[in-house]
Design a protein around this motif. Structure first.
Motif, PDB file in Angstrom:
ATOM      1  N   GLN A 284       0.800  -1.219   0.000  1.00 18.31           N
ATOM      2  CA  GLN A 284       0.000   0.000   0.000  1.00 18.31           C
ATOM      3  C   GLN A 284       0.839   1.279   0.000  1.00 18.31           C
ATOM      4  O   GLN A 284       0.321   2.355  -0.334  1.00 18.31           O
ATOM      5  CB  GLN A 284      -0.940   0.013   1.201  1.00 18.31           C
ATOM      6  N   ILE A 285       2.114   1.162   0.373  1.00 15.45           N
ATOM      7  CA  ILE A 285       2.954   2.359   0.413  1.00 15.45           C
ATOM      8  C   ILE A 285       4.163   2.225  -0.508  1.00 15.45           C
ATOM      9  O   ILE A 285       4.294   2.966  -1.489  1.00 15.45           O
ATOM     10  CB  ILE A 285       3.422   2.667   1.860  1.00 15.45           C
ATOM     11  N   ASN A 286       5.069   1.295  -0.211  1.00 15.12           N
ATOM     12  CA  ASN A 286       6.334   1.239  -0.937  1.00 15.12           C
ATOM     13  C   ASN A 286       6.144   1.066  -2.439  1.00 15.12           C
ATOM     14  O   ASN A 286       6.732   1.801  -3.241  1.00 15.12           O
ATOM     15  CB  ASN A 286       7.208   0.106  -0.386  1.00 15.12           C
ATOM     16  N   ASP A 287       5.329   0.091  -2.836  1.00 19.02           N
ATOM     17  CA  ASP A 287       5.102  -0.154  -4.262  1.00 19.02           C
ATOM     18  C   ASP A 287       4.316   0.997  -4.882  1.00 19.02           C
ATOM     19  O   ASP A 287       4.624   1.446  -5.998  1.00 19.02           O
ATOM     20  CB  ASP A 287       4.360  -1.470  -4.476  1.00 19.02           C
ATOM     21  N   ASP A 288       3.315   1.466  -4.152  1.00 19.30           N
ATOM     22  CA  ASP A 288       2.459   2.523  -4.686  1.00 19.30           C
ATOM     23  C   ASP A 288       3.216   3.850  -4.842  1.00 19.30           C
ATOM     24  O   ASP A 288       2.955   4.614  -5.767  1.00 19.30           O
ATOM     25  CB  ASP A 288       1.258   2.732  -3.757  1.00 19.30           C
ATOM     26  N   ALA A 289       4.154   4.112  -3.930  1.00 14.03           N
ATOM     27  CA  ALA A 289       4.882   5.388  -3.963  1.00 14.03           C
ATOM     28  C   ALA A 289       5.790   5.501  -5.194  1.00 14.03           C
ATOM     29  O   ALA A 289       6.242   6.607  -5.537  1.00 14.03           O
ATOM     30  CB  ALA A 289       5.708   5.548  -2.688  1.00 14.03           C
ATOM     31  N   LEU A 290       6.045   4.384  -5.858  1.00 14.87           N
ATOM     32  CA  LEU A 290       6.846   4.425  -7.080  1.00 14.87           C
ATOM     33  C   LEU A 290       6.067   5.014  -8.250  1.00 14.87           C
ATOM     34  O   LEU A 290       6.660   5.433  -9.248  1.00 14.87           O
ATOM     35  CB  LEU A 290       7.318   3.006  -7.441  1.00 14.87           C
ATOM     36  N   ILE A 291       4.753   5.053  -8.111  1.00 14.37           N
ATOM     37  CA  ILE A 291       3.892   5.586  -9.172  1.00 14.37           C
ATOM     38  C   ILE A 291       3.622   7.061  -8.889  1.00 14.37           C
ATOM     39  O   ILE A 291       3.208   7.423  -7.786  1.00 14.37           O
ATOM     40  CB  ILE A 291       2.559   4.814  -9.230  1.00 14.37           C
ATOM     41  N   LYS A 292       3.834   7.909  -9.843  1.00 17.34           N
ATOM     42  CA  LYS A 292       3.637   9.348  -9.648  1.00 17.34           C
ATOM     43  C   LYS A 292       2.168   9.667  -9.408  1.00 17.34           C
ATOM     44  O   LYS A 292       1.276   8.884  -9.766  1.00 17.34           O
ATOM     45  CB  LYS A 292       4.147  10.112 -10.870  1.00 17.34           C
ATOM     46  N   PRO A 293       1.871  10.816  -8.790  1.00 13.98           N
ATOM     47  CA  PRO A 293       0.474  11.211  -8.545  1.00 13.98           C
ATOM     48  C   PRO A 293      -0.323  11.263  -9.845  1.00 13.98           C
ATOM     49  O   PRO A 293       0.223  11.566 -10.911  1.00 13.98           O
ATOM     50  CB  PRO A 293       0.605  12.606  -7.929  1.00 13.98           C
ATOM     51  N   TYR A 294      -1.623  10.973  -9.710  1.00 14.86           N
ATOM     52  CA  TYR A 294      -2.489  10.967 -10.884  1.00 14.86           C
ATOM     53  C   TYR A 294      -2.727  12.376 -11.427  1.00 14.86           C
ATOM     54  O   TYR A 294      -2.642  12.613 -12.621  1.00 14.86           O
ATOM     55  CB  TYR A 294      -3.840  10.311 -10.549  1.00 14.86           C
ATOM     56  N   GLY A 295      -3.043  13.305 -10.541  1.00 16.86           N
ATOM     57  CA  GLY A 295      -3.336  14.651 -11.031  1.00 16.86           C
ATOM     58  C   GLY A 295      -3.048  15.732 -10.025  1.00 16.86           C
ATOM     59  O   GLY A 295      -3.418  16.889 -10.221  1.00 16.86           O
ATOM     60  N   SER A 296      -2.387  15.385  -8.942  1.00 15.94           N
ATOM     61  CA  SER A 296      -2.099  16.332  -7.865  1.00 15.94           C
ATOM     62  C   SER A 296      -0.586  16.509  -7.726  1.00 15.94           C
ATOM     63  O   SER A 296       0.194  15.686  -8.212  1.00 15.94           O
ATOM     64  CB  SER A 296      -2.670  15.819  -6.539  1.00 15.94           C
ATOM     65  N   PRO A 297      -0.178  17.559  -7.042  1.00 15.96           N
ATOM     66  CA  PRO A 297       1.259  17.749  -6.845  1.00 15.96           C
ATOM     67  C   PRO A 297       1.871  16.744  -5.879  1.00 15.96           C
ATOM     68  O   PRO A 297       3.083  16.516  -5.897  1.00 15.96           O
ATOM     69  CB  PRO A 297       1.359  19.171  -6.291  1.00 15.96           C
ATOM     70  N   TYR A 298       1.033  16.159  -5.011  1.00 13.80           N
ATOM     71  CA  TYR A 298       1.546  15.247  -3.982  1.00 13.80           C
ATOM     72  C   TYR A 298       0.755  13.940  -3.971  1.00 13.80           C
ATOM     73  O   TYR A 298      -0.375  13.867  -4.453  1.00 13.80           O
ATOM     74  CB  TYR A 298       1.431  15.881  -2.592  1.00 13.80           C
ATOM     75  N   LYS A 299       1.379  12.946  -3.366  1.00 16.22           N
ATOM     76  CA  LYS A 299       0.695  11.710  -3.000  1.00 16.22           C
ATOM     77  C   LYS A 299       0.767  11.640  -1.482  1.00 16.22           C
ATOM     78  O   LYS A 299       1.861  11.641  -0.904  1.00 16.22           O
ATOM     79  CB  LYS A 299       1.382  10.493  -3.609  1.00 16.22           C
ATOM     80  N   ILE A 300      -0.383  11.605  -0.831  1.00 12.33           N
ATOM     81  CA  ILE A 300      -0.426  11.664   0.629  1.00 12.33           C
ATOM     82  C   ILE A 300      -0.903  10.317   1.168  1.00 12.33           C
ATOM     83  O   ILE A 300      -1.950   9.808   0.765  1.00 12.33           O
ATOM     84  CB  ILE A 300      -1.356  12.792   1.106  1.00 12.33           C
ATOM     85  N   TYR A 301      -0.138   9.763   2.104  1.00 14.09           N
ATOM     86  CA  TYR A 301      -0.472   8.483   2.715  1.00 14.09           C
ATOM     87  C   TYR A 301      -0.861   8.732   4.173  1.00 14.09           C
ATOM     88  O   TYR A 301      -0.021   9.131   4.988  1.00 14.09           O
ATOM     89  CB  TYR A 301       0.711   7.520   2.638  1.00 14.09           C
ATOM     90  N   ILE A 302      -2.131   8.511   4.501  1.00 18.44           N
ATOM     91  CA  ILE A 302      -2.629   8.643   5.874  1.00 18.44           C
ATOM     92  C   ILE A 302      -2.670   7.244   6.477  1.00 18.44           C
ATOM     93  O   ILE A 302      -3.287   6.331   5.921  1.00 18.44           O
ATOM     94  CB  ILE A 302      -4.018   9.298   5.897  1.00 18.44           C
ATOM     95  N   ILE A 303      -1.999   7.085   7.637  1.00 16.16           N
ATOM     96  CA  ILE A 303      -1.872   5.755   8.235  1.00 16.16           C
ATOM     97  C   ILE A 303      -2.524   5.764   9.619  1.00 16.16           C
ATOM     98  O   ILE A 303      -1.867   6.049  10.629  1.00 16.16           O
ATOM     99  CB  ILE A 303      -0.396   5.339   8.351  1.00 16.16           C
ATOM    100  N   PRO A 304      -3.847   5.487   9.707  1.00 19.39           N
ATOM    101  CA  PRO A 304      -4.491   5.379  11.027  1.00 19.39           C
ATOM    102  C   PRO A 304      -3.904   4.211  11.816  1.00 19.39           C
ATOM    103  O   PRO A 304      -3.468   3.204  11.242  1.00 19.39           O
ATOM    104  CB  PRO A 304      -5.966   5.127  10.673  1.00 19.39           C
ATOM    105  N   LYS A 305      -3.877   4.358  13.147  1.00 23.10           N
ATOM    106  CA  LYS A 305      -3.366   3.296  14.032  1.00 23.10           C
ATOM    107  C   LYS A 305      -1.986   2.814  13.570  1.00 23.10           C
ATOM    108  O   LYS A 305      -1.697   1.610  13.548  1.00 23.10           O
ATOM    109  CB  LYS A 305      -4.355   2.131  14.104  1.00 23.10           C
ATOM    110  N   SER A 306      -1.139   3.770  13.206  1.00 25.30           N
ATOM    111  CA  SER A 306       0.208   3.406  12.743  1.00 25.30           C
ATOM    112  C   SER A 306       1.023   2.751  13.848  1.00 25.30           C
ATOM    113  O   SER A 306       2.013   2.065  13.576  1.00 25.30           O
ATOM    114  CB  SER A 306       0.940   4.648  12.231  1.00 25.30           C
ATOM    115  N   ASP A 307       0.589   2.945  15.111  1.00 26.75           N
ATOM    116  CA  ASP A 307       1.318   2.335  16.218  1.00 26.75           C
ATOM    117  C   ASP A 307       1.033   0.838  16.363  1.00 26.75           C
ATOM    118  O   ASP A 307       1.513   0.207  17.312  1.00 26.75           O
ATOM    119  CB  ASP A 307       1.039   3.060  17.539  1.00 26.75           C
ATOM    120  N   THR A 308       0.254   0.278  15.424  1.00 27.86           N
ATOM    121  CA  THR A 308       0.081  -1.180  15.402  1.00 27.86           C
ATOM    122  C   THR A 308       1.054  -1.837  14.420  1.00 27.86           C
ATOM    123  O   THR A 308       1.017  -3.053  14.241  1.00 27.86           O
ATOM    124  CB  THR A 308      -1.360  -1.579  15.020  1.00 27.86           C
TER     125      THR A 308
END
Length: 338
Positions: free
Chosen positions: A101-125
């Motif tokens: 969901q992050i490493n592989d996906d981050a290799l792909i450039k944003p579709y139409g925005s300047p950024y790709k933002i990854y929100i990770i709820p409960k990241s402490d798990t």
């Protein structure tokens, strides 16, 4: 940026300035108890970052989401293709979740925005392996990637994760602010709002959960019964009380709420014993029992009861057996009520 999490204006201000000046970091940790609005903050921040009026080439960025552009409308409905929510396949975030969901996906450039933002709820798990996988990306992220980790406990993070992130701490909210918000949103009376706010300990999400819970009043009333029975009964009463508390056995959050109620009840006894002022008491419906107990219990024993409750909460976090934990707490309370 519209404030949607009460009391967290300092976080919104940080992001507003960072967006307006073009000084966004690649990784953030939003830290605070569950229920303090971290996800709402992350959504608002992501919307503002991706807003067309805040495009990097703009000279007059405000740091606020306009709410009118295509990106803002997509973000409002959670359909912005360049705002990603990382969710676990199981109870914890595993290494495969991070890789896919992050490493592989981050290799792909944003579709139409300047950024790709990854929100990770409960990241402490995240498992240690998952954290190491994430570290590989946030150490050398693509220039368009931003990571927002939401966490109730930062102690579980690897030091290298912490060092790569800007940590922003959610703050507790004043009781009067919570009371006002509850009365406005739920159209409840001052007393009910004050009771929920007192139990919430500055956590607006917890207060909202309590005020909208059908079982809240029932649980609150049962605390007075529990204290009365423990004070006057023998071991059979303790055994029955432990059995009754088994409803909380598999729900640590609900057990924590119930222990908070017991703590507040005895806190009322302490307040009355110290001031004789009934106006500040939370358990107004238990006034006679509170007055009676306050007249004969010592400050030392009241503080001892508070310690018993705190110790029970600590044992819960350490996964001590439920029945033995509750029995030890109730016996300790009983001893100090004699």
């Amino acid at each position: 940026m519209t404030e949607r999490a009460l009391g967290q204006n300092h976080i919104y201000k940080h992001f507003k300035n960072a967006i307006a000046t073009g000084k966004l970091s690649h990784a953030y940790i939003l830290h605070g108890e569950r229920g303090m609005g971290k996800l709402n903050i992350a959504k608002e921040v992501a919307k503002a970052i991706q807003c067309e009026s805040n495009a990097p080439e703009k000279a007059d960025k405000t740091g606020e989401a306009c709410g009118q552009c295509k990106s803002c409308h997509q973000a409002e409905s959670d359909n912005q293709p360049d705002i990603k929510y990382v969710v676990p396949a199981k109870k914890t975030l595993g290494v495969d979740d991070i890789r896919e969901q992050i490493n592989d996906d981050a290799l792909i450039k944003p579709y139409g925005s300047p950024y790709k933002i990854y929100i990770i709820p409960k990241s402490d798990t995240m498992t240690v392996q998952a954290q190491n996988a994430l570290l590989k990306t946030i150490e050398e992220p693509p220039n368009y990637a931003i990571f927002i980790l939401l966490a109730a406990n930062t102690d579980v993070f690897l030091p290298t994760i912490i060092s790569r992130c800007v940590v922003l701490n959610a703050r507790t909210v004043g009781e009067n602010e919570i009371v006002g918000a509850l009365k406005e949103k739920y159209s409840v009376g001052d007393y009910d709002a004050k009771v929920a706010a007192s139990f919430a300990g500055g956590n607006i999400g917890k207060a909202e959960k309590l005020i909208s819970s059908d079982s809240f009043k029932e649980s609150k009333d049962s605390v007075t019964d529990l204290v009365r029975e423990v004070a006057n009964g023998g071991m059979e009463v303790i055994a029955k009380a432990v059995k009754d508390l088994n409803d909380y056995k598999d729900d640590k959050e609900a057990l924590g709420d119930y222990l908070d109620m017991i703590r507040v009840w005895f806190g009322d006894v302490l307040k009355y014993k110290s001031t004789k002022d009934v106006n500040e008491l939370v358990f107004q419906e238990s006034l006679s029992e509170i007055k009676q107990l306050a007249d004969h219990i010592s400050f030392e024993n009241l503080n001892g009861i508070m310690e018993e409750i705190n110790n029970a909460e600590g044992r819960t976090k350490s996964n001590v057996g439920f029945d033995s934990n509750m029995e030890v707490m109730l016996l300790g309370i009983k001893e100090r009520l004699q």
